[in-house]
Design a protein around this motif. Sequence first.
Motif, PDB file in Angstrom:
ATOM      1  N   MET A   1     -29.876   1.376 -15.419  1.00  0.00           N
ATOM      2  CA  MET A   1     -29.907   1.910 -16.773  1.00  0.00           C
ATOM      3  C   MET A   1     -28.594   1.586 -17.479  1.00  0.00           C
ATOM      4  SD  MET A   1     -30.377   5.872 -18.002  1.00  0.00           S
ATOM      5  CE  MET A   1     -31.814   6.049 -16.955  1.00  0.00           C
ATOM      6  N   ARG A   2     -28.704   1.134 -18.739  1.00  0.00           N
ATOM      7  CA  ARG A   2     -27.517   0.754 -19.493  1.00  0.00           C
ATOM      8  C   ARG A   2     -27.367   1.641 -20.724  1.00  0.00           C
ATOM      9  NH1 ARG A   2     -27.974  -5.280 -21.068  1.00  0.00           N
ATOM     10  NH2 ARG A   2     -29.548  -4.296 -22.376  1.00  0.00           N
ATOM     11  N   HIS A   3     -26.145   1.614 -21.281  1.00  0.00           N
ATOM     12  CA  HIS A   3     -25.892   2.365 -22.503  1.00  0.00           C
ATOM     13  C   HIS A   3     -26.886   1.983 -23.587  1.00  0.00           C
ATOM     14  CE1 HIS A   3     -22.034   2.229 -20.327  1.00  0.00           C
ATOM     15  NE2 HIS A   3     -21.740   3.376 -20.916  1.00  0.00           N
ATOM     16  N   ASP A   4     -27.106   0.679 -23.765  1.00  0.00           N
ATOM     17  CA  ASP A   4     -27.994   0.204 -24.825  1.00  0.00           C
ATOM     18  C   ASP A   4     -29.402   0.754 -24.661  1.00  0.00           C
ATOM     19  OD1 ASP A   4     -25.945  -1.211 -25.923  1.00  0.00           O
ATOM     20  OD2 ASP A   4     -26.595  -3.172 -25.205  1.00  0.00           O
ATOM     21  N   ASP A   5     -29.865   0.926 -23.413  1.00  0.00           N
ATOM     22  CA  ASP A   5     -31.213   1.443 -23.188  1.00  0.00           C
ATOM     23  C   ASP A   5     -31.354   2.871 -23.730  1.00  0.00           C
ATOM     24  OD1 ASP A   5     -31.830  -0.914 -21.879  1.00  0.00           O
ATOM     25  OD2 ASP A   5     -31.332  -0.123 -19.900  1.00  0.00           O
ATOM     26  N   ILE A   6     -30.320   3.692 -23.492  1.00  0.00           N
ATOM     27  CA  ILE A   6     -30.364   5.082 -23.957  1.00  0.00           C
ATOM     28  C   ILE A   6     -30.316   5.139 -25.482  1.00  0.00           C
ATOM     29  CG2 ILE A   6     -29.207   7.314 -23.917  1.00  0.00           C
ATOM     30  CD1 ILE A   6     -30.490   6.634 -21.295  1.00  0.00           C
ATOM     31  N   TRP A   7     -29.399   4.390 -26.068  1.00  0.00           N
ATOM     32  CA  TRP A   7     -29.292   4.403 -27.532  1.00  0.00           C
ATOM     33  C   TRP A   7     -30.556   3.856 -28.181  1.00  0.00           C
ATOM     34  CZ3 TRP A   7     -26.025   7.551 -29.423  1.00  0.00           C
ATOM     35  CH2 TRP A   7     -24.769   7.752 -28.838  1.00  0.00           C
ATOM     36  N   ARG A   8     -31.126   2.807 -27.603  1.00  0.00           N
ATOM     37  CA  ARG A   8     -32.354   2.236 -28.161  1.00  0.00           C
ATOM     38  C   ARG A   8     -33.503   3.240 -28.046  1.00  0.00           C
ATOM     39  NH1 ARG A   8     -32.082  -1.840 -25.534  1.00  0.00           N
ATOM     40  NH2 ARG A   8     -31.003  -3.152 -27.017  1.00  0.00           N
ATOM     41  N   ALA A   9     -33.536   4.001 -26.959  1.00  0.00           N
ATOM     42  CA  ALA A   9     -34.572   5.020 -26.808  1.00  0.00           C
ATOM     43  C   ALA A   9     -34.429   6.097 -27.883  1.00  0.00           C
ATOM     44  CB  ALA A   9     -34.494   5.652 -25.417  1.00  0.00           C
ATOM     45  N   LEU A  10     -33.210   6.484 -28.193  1.00  0.00           N
ATOM     46  CA  LEU A  10     -32.989   7.458 -29.261  1.00  0.00           C
ATOM     47  C   LEU A  10     -33.422   6.898 -30.613  1.00  0.00           C
ATOM     48  CD1 LEU A  10     -29.533   8.923 -28.165  1.00  0.00           C
ATOM     49  CD2 LEU A  10     -31.708  10.166 -28.288  1.00  0.00           C
ATOM     50  N   ASP A  11     -33.120   5.625 -30.855  1.00  0.00           N
ATOM     51  CA  ASP A  11     -33.559   4.994 -32.103  1.00  0.00           C
ATOM     52  C   ASP A  11     -35.081   4.957 -32.180  1.00  0.00           C
ATOM     53  OD1 ASP A  11     -30.967   4.545 -32.981  1.00  0.00           O
ATOM     54  OD2 ASP A  11     -30.866   2.509 -32.177  1.00  0.00           O
ATOM     55  N   ALA A  12     -35.729   4.631 -31.050  1.00  0.00           N
ATOM     56  CA  ALA A  12     -37.193   4.571 -31.022  1.00  0.00           C
ATOM     57  C   ALA A  12     -37.794   5.953 -31.239  1.00  0.00           C
ATOM     58  CB  ALA A  12     -37.665   3.983 -29.693  1.00  0.00           C
TER      59      ALA A  12
ATOM     60  N   VAL B   1     -12.848   3.578 -29.098  1.00  0.00           N
ATOM     61  CA  VAL B   1     -11.805   2.830 -29.802  1.00  0.00           C
ATOM     62  C   VAL B   1     -11.299   1.661 -28.969  1.00  0.00           C
ATOM     63  CG1 VAL B   1     -11.065   4.778 -31.204  1.00  0.00           C
ATOM     64  CG2 VAL B   1     -10.064   4.469 -28.943  1.00  0.00           C
ATOM     65  N   ASP B   2     -11.503   1.746 -27.657  1.00  0.00           N
ATOM     66  CA  ASP B   2     -11.078   0.655 -26.781  1.00  0.00           C
ATOM     67  C   ASP B   2     -12.157  -0.419 -26.624  1.00  0.00           C
ATOM     68  OD1 ASP B   2     -12.899   2.115 -25.345  1.00  0.00           O
ATOM     69  OD2 ASP B   2     -11.634   2.404 -23.579  1.00  0.00           O
ATOM     70  N   GLY B   3     -13.283  -0.248 -27.342  1.00  0.00           N
ATOM     71  CA  GLY B   3     -14.351  -1.231 -27.279  1.00  0.00           C
ATOM     72  C   GLY B   3     -15.359  -1.001 -26.171  1.00  0.00           C
ATOM     73  N   ARG B   4     -15.126   0.021 -25.353  1.00  0.00           N
ATOM     74  CA  ARG B   4     -16.049   0.295 -24.246  1.00  0.00           C
ATOM     75  C   ARG B   4     -17.238   1.108 -24.732  1.00  0.00           C
ATOM     76  NH1 ARG B   4     -12.762   2.650 -19.258  1.00  0.00           N
ATOM     77  NH2 ARG B   4     -14.846   2.395 -18.325  1.00  0.00           N
ATOM     78  N   ALA B   5     -18.423   0.810 -24.189  1.00  0.00           N
ATOM     79  CA  ALA B   5     -19.641   1.508 -24.579  1.00  0.00           C
ATOM     80  C   ALA B   5     -19.567   2.979 -24.169  1.00  0.00           C
ATOM     81  CB  ALA B   5     -20.859   0.845 -23.948  1.00  0.00           C
ATOM     82  N   ARG B   6     -20.119   3.858 -25.020  1.00  0.00           N
ATOM     83  CA  ARG B   6     -20.114   5.292 -24.755  1.00  0.00           C
ATOM     84  C   ARG B   6     -21.545   5.770 -24.532  1.00  0.00           C
ATOM     85  NH1 ARG B   6     -16.979   8.236 -29.501  1.00  0.00           N
ATOM     86  NH2 ARG B   6     -17.535  10.013 -28.175  1.00  0.00           N
ATOM     87  N   TRP B   7     -21.697   6.798 -23.691  1.00  0.00           N
ATOM     88  CA  TRP B   7     -22.993   7.427 -23.453  1.00  0.00           C
ATOM     89  C   TRP B   7     -23.172   8.591 -24.428  1.00  0.00           C
ATOM     90  CZ3 TRP B   7     -26.189   5.289 -19.878  1.00  0.00           C
ATOM     91  CH2 TRP B   7     -25.626   4.508 -18.875  1.00  0.00           C
TER      92      TRP B   7
END
Length: 214
Positions: free
Chosen positions: A1-12, A43-49
């Motif tokens: 599971m990746r950060h993008d998967d969680i954020w995309r699920a919230l968008d969906a 701020v450091d460019g790292r993905a956040r959950w």
Amino acid sequence: MRHDDIWRALDALAAENGLSASGLARKAGLDPTAFNPSKRTGVDGRARWPSTESIAKVLDATTTGIEAFAELVTGQRALLSGRGPARRHIPLIGFAQAGSEGYFDDGGFPVGGSWDEISMPEITDPHAYALEISGESMEPVLRDGDTIIVSPAAPVRRGDRVVVRTTKGEVMAKELTRQSARRIELKSLNPAHPSYSFDLGDITWMHRIVWSTQ
């Protein structure tokens, strides 16, 4: 599971409830900016959950079960349902038109009355759309006259074929070969055409190709 998967699920989930990301946050009693793109990277460019508390509030506010949310995370609800002959009408335009104004909103969802329609196998993403390929720039993978179905809700991973729109209005179908917190690398489907590397800030949206007529 990746950060993008969680954020995309919230968008969906927001889209399924007729809301923007900020509208979903507001409905859940959160700060309206909680799910903004700027909050998804530190701020450091790292993905956040997103926090588990915020997800719990969203699920409660939308009466969504954890199993249903898990389906959004994996993309199961965005892909072809496989329930037999059920079909639906999906918006369709030519690939060459996709870079023009008036066909997509800021989130990359089809808008406006200039779309045609095509009857296709059932797909659960309410914002799925179809593009008709023209020319030879995507051969031999996609040929002139082929139709692809694109799902904004489907999770995107390395190796997936995607449709990408840049901030300059360019729309292209490529294979995602690498994605970091700051850049993506795309391989052309036609080996005679160049591959590309973009800063994420240069990408308006990137959607997964989930079906084609080839």
